[in-house]
Design an enzyme around this catalytic site. Sequence first.
Site, PDB file in Angstrom:
ATOM      1  N   GLU A  98      37.719  56.692  32.396  1.00 24.08           N
ATOM      2  CA  GLU A  98      37.545  57.932  32.421  1.00 24.08           C
ATOM      3  C   GLU A  98      36.756  58.806  31.023  1.00 24.08           C
ATOM      4  O   GLU A  98      37.038  58.547  29.773  1.00 24.08           O
ATOM      5  CB  GLU A  98      38.748  58.303  32.583  1.00 24.08           C
ATOM      6  CG  GLU A  98      39.997  58.097  33.334  1.00 24.08           C
ATOM      7  CD  GLU A  98      41.121  59.572  33.970  1.00 24.08           C
ATOM      8  OE1 GLU A  98      41.450  58.134  34.684  1.00 24.08           O
ATOM      9  OE2 GLU A  98      41.027  59.827  33.381  1.00 24.08           O
ATOM     10  N   CYS A 111      33.402  64.165  26.887  1.00 24.82           N
ATOM     11  CA  CYS A 111      34.801  63.343  26.476  1.00 24.82           C
ATOM     12  C   CYS A 111      34.550  61.942  26.682  1.00 24.82           C
ATOM     13  O   CYS A 111      34.728  61.713  27.925  1.00 24.82           O
ATOM     14  CB  CYS A 111      36.533  64.190  26.762  1.00 24.82           C
ATOM     15  SG  CYS A 111      37.361  63.685  26.457  1.00 24.82           S
ATOM     16  N   CYS A 118      45.898  52.560  26.332  1.00 28.70           N
ATOM     17  CA  CYS A 118      46.067  52.581  25.097  1.00 28.70           C
ATOM     18  C   CYS A 118      47.744  51.363  25.021  1.00 28.70           C
ATOM     19  O   CYS A 118      48.560  51.311  25.767  1.00 28.70           O
ATOM     20  CB  CYS A 118      46.826  54.005  25.158  1.00 28.70           C
ATOM     21  SG  CYS A 118      47.019  54.772  23.575  1.00 28.70           S
ATOM     22  N   CYS A 122      52.908  56.729  24.345  1.00 32.05           N
ATOM     23  CA  CYS A 122      53.351  58.083  24.606  1.00 32.05           C
ATOM     24  C   CYS A 122      54.125  58.414  25.222  1.00 32.05           C
ATOM     25  O   CYS A 122      53.374  58.321  26.501  1.00 32.05           O
ATOM     26  CB  CYS A 122      52.688  59.537  23.685  1.00 32.05           C
ATOM     27  SG  CYS A 122      51.630  59.020  22.137  1.00 32.05           S
ATOM     28  N   CYS A 125      51.668  60.736  28.341  1.00 29.08           N
ATOM     29  CA  CYS A 125      50.532  60.588  28.302  1.00 29.08           C
ATOM     30  C   CYS A 125      50.386  59.407  29.470  1.00 29.08           C
ATOM     31  O   CYS A 125      51.338  58.512  29.749  1.00 29.08           O
ATOM     32  CB  CYS A 125      50.380  59.930  26.890  1.00 29.08           C
ATOM     33  SG  CYS A 125      48.305  59.373  27.429  1.00 29.08           S
ATOM     34  N   CYS A 339      43.523  63.124  30.197  1.00 30.95           N
ATOM     35  CA  CYS A 339      43.006  61.292  30.095  1.00 30.95           C
ATOM     36  C   CYS A 339      44.257  60.770  31.140  1.00 30.95           C
ATOM     37  O   CYS A 339      45.501  61.210  31.005  1.00 30.95           O
ATOM     38  CB  CYS A 339      42.835  61.027  28.688  1.00 30.95           C
ATOM     39  SG  CYS A 339      44.108  60.557  28.107  1.00 30.95           S
TER      40      CYS A 339
HETATM   41  N1  SAH Z   1      44.423  58.599  21.427  1.00 34.59           N
HETATM   42  C1  SAH Z   1      44.412  59.501  21.216  1.00 34.59           C
HETATM   43  C2  SAH Z   1      43.498  60.113  22.246  1.00 34.59           C
HETATM   44  C3  SAH Z   1      43.378  60.706  23.522  1.00 34.59           C
HETATM   45  S1  SAH Z   1      44.292  61.668  23.533  1.00 34.59           S
HETATM   46  C4  SAH Z   1      45.225  60.712  20.431  1.00 34.59           C
HETATM   47  O1  SAH Z   1      46.111  60.451  21.133  1.00 34.59           O
HETATM   48  O2  SAH Z   1      44.974  61.744  20.251  1.00 34.59           O
HETATM   49  C5  SAH Z   1      44.315  63.236  24.120  1.00 34.59           C
HETATM   50  C6  SAH Z   1      44.519  63.727  24.101  1.00 34.59           C
HETATM   51  O3  SAH Z   1      45.453  64.295  25.363  1.00 34.59           O
HETATM   52  C7  SAH Z   1      45.851  63.720  22.778  1.00 34.59           C
HETATM   53  O4  SAH Z   1      45.726  64.953  22.564  1.00 34.59           O
HETATM   54  C8  SAH Z   1      46.878  63.673  23.505  1.00 34.59           C
HETATM   55  O5  SAH Z   1      47.971  64.215  22.835  1.00 34.59           O
HETATM   56  C9  SAH Z   1      47.003  64.531  25.020  1.00 34.59           C
HETATM   57  N2  SAH Z   1      47.328  64.082  25.997  1.00 34.59           N
HETATM   58  C10 SAH Z   1      47.638  63.242  26.397  1.00 34.59           C
HETATM   59  N3  SAH Z   1      48.907  62.901  27.579  1.00 34.59           N
HETATM   60  C11 SAH Z   1      48.833  64.676  27.933  1.00 34.59           C
HETATM   61  C12 SAH Z   1      49.160  65.284  28.563  1.00 34.59           C
HETATM   62  N4  SAH Z   1      50.150  65.045  29.202  1.00 34.59           N
HETATM   63  N5  SAH Z   1      49.387  66.742  28.240  1.00 34.59           N
HETATM   64  C13 SAH Z   1      48.871  67.330  27.464  1.00 34.59           C
HETATM   65  N6  SAH Z   1      47.929  65.910  26.338  1.00 34.59           N
HETATM   66  C14 SAH Z   1      48.136  65.086  26.052  1.00 34.59           C
HETATM   67 FE1  SF4 Z   2      47.741  56.261  23.568  1.00 38.21          FE
HETATM   68 FE2  SF4 Z   2      47.949  58.888  24.948  1.00 38.21          FE
HETATM   69 FE3  SF4 Z   2      49.657  58.635  22.731  1.00 38.21          FE
HETATM   70 FE4  SF4 Z   2      46.990  59.382  22.548  1.00 38.21          FE
HETATM   71  S1  SF4 Z   2      48.218  60.281  23.758  1.00 38.21           S
HETATM   72  S2  SF4 Z   2      47.966  57.817  21.580  1.00 38.21           S
HETATM   73  S3  SF4 Z   2      46.153  57.835  24.491  1.00 38.21           S
HETATM   74  S4  SF4 Z   2      49.169  56.875  24.632  1.00 38.21           S
END
Ligand code: SAH
Ligand code: SF4
Length: 351
Positions: A98, A111, A118, A122, A125, A339
Site C-alpha cells: 500500500e 507514504c 512485516c 505489533c 497493526c 497501513c
Molecule cells: N514499521 C514502522 C513503519 C510502518 S508503521 C513503524 O512501526 O514505525 C507506520 C506507523 O503506523 C507506525 O507509527 C505504527 O506504529 C502506526 N500504526 C500501525 N497500526 C496502527 C493503528 N492500528 N493505529 C494507529 N497507528 C498505527
Molecule cells: Fe511492523 Fe506494523 Fe509494527 Fe510497524 S507497526 S513494526 S509495520 S507490525
Amino acid sequence: MHTIDGQQKQDIKSMTLEELQQDFARQGLPKFRALQVYQWLHRGVSSFEEMTDLSKTLRGELEAKYYISVATIEKKQVSLYDNTVKYLFSFPDGECVEAVLMQYHHGYSLCISTQVGCRMGCTFCATGKSGFARNLAASEMLAQIQAAQRDQGVRVSNLVLMGMGEPLDNYENVLRFLELVSSPKGMQIGMRHISLSTCGIVDKIYDLARRKWQLTLSVSLHAPNDAIREQTMPVNRRWPMRELLEACRFYTQTTHRRISFEYAMIQGVNDSDACAKELARRLEGILSHVNLIPVNAVAGAGYEKSTAQRLQAFCRILEQKGIAATVRRTLGSDIDASCGQLRRRHKEEVT
Ligand code: SAH
Ligand code: SF4
C-alpha cells in the site's frame, strides 16, 4: 537477479549511477549511455522501448540483460474529505503493498511501503497481523512513487517511509533507495524531505545516526514503559525502552535533528494521566516531538481508540512538563489510510 521469462535478469532500477557506469563499461558501452539510461529510469519509464534516444539494437541488448521494476495499481480509493488517495500496488510476482498520497499546502507527500508485510508483529497493526512475505527492492520503492505521480499527474515532493513494513528490517535496500531517490540525477527528493518511521531497531538507529543525513526519524513508541510496550510491541523484548531512548538521544545529538515519537492512544492501555507523566519523564532532555493519534481499530485486535478529550488531556500534560506534543490530524480517515488495512481486506477477498 530475477528469473523473468525463463531468463536471469538484473534489477536495473536498483543500481546506482556508478554501478550502471561500471556495468556498461564492462560491456564496452560509453559512459554517457549509462547516464541516459539512468535518467530514463528515474523519470519513470516502464520499458526500454520508451528510451527513444537509444538505438534499437542497444534497447534490445538492455532488454535481454535487465528488467525494470514497475508497480501496477490494483486498487485505488480517494477520500471524499481531503483528496487523500490510497493505492494498493501489485508487483509481477503477485505481491501487493500500500501507499498513500496526501496533499498538503507545500505539495504532495507520499507514504510508501518498504516490505510486503512485516516481521515485527505489533498487536495493534494490520500489517503486523498479516505476517511477512518478502522485502522490497529499492526499485520497488521508487516504482511506488512513479506510479502515484503518473496516476495523478503530480510531482511528489515529500516522502514518508511509514507504509507497510519495518524499514530498518530491510536496511540495505532502504539505504540504497534513499541514495537513489535523493540523487542529483534522479528524482532529487532531498533527505530533508524524507521521514523514516521505525518501531525501534536500535543497532540500525546508531548506524543511521553516524551517516549524519538530514532525514527525519520517527520512532513508534506507543507506551511509556517496558511493561506496557511489551504487551503491544514484541520488538521491545529485544530492545527495551532504555536502550531505544539512549539510541534516540545519540541520534539527536549526532544529527541535531528532532525525533518524532509516534504514540497511538489505546483506551485503557496507554492513555492514562500516569502514562503521560511517565512518558514526559522518559523523554526529558531528548530533542523530540510527540505525535498523538487515536489508534485505528483493526479487526481482531480488540483495541478501542481513546476519546478526543483523552488525547487533549494527555497532550496538555506532556506540554506542561515541557515536552512538545500535538494531536495529529488524521488524513483519509474514511479510506482506511492506516497501513496494512487495504491489503488485508484485498487478501481476504481473493482467498
Ligand atoms: N514499521 C514502522 C513503519 C510502518 S508503521 C513503524 O512501526 O514505525 C507506520 C506507523 O503506523 C507506525 O507509527 C505504527 O506504529 C502506526 N500504526 C500501525 N497500526 C496502527 C493503528 N492500528 N493505529 C494507529 N497507528 C498505527
Ligand atoms: Fe511492523 Fe506494523 Fe509494527 Fe510497524 S507497526 S513494526 S509495520 S507490525
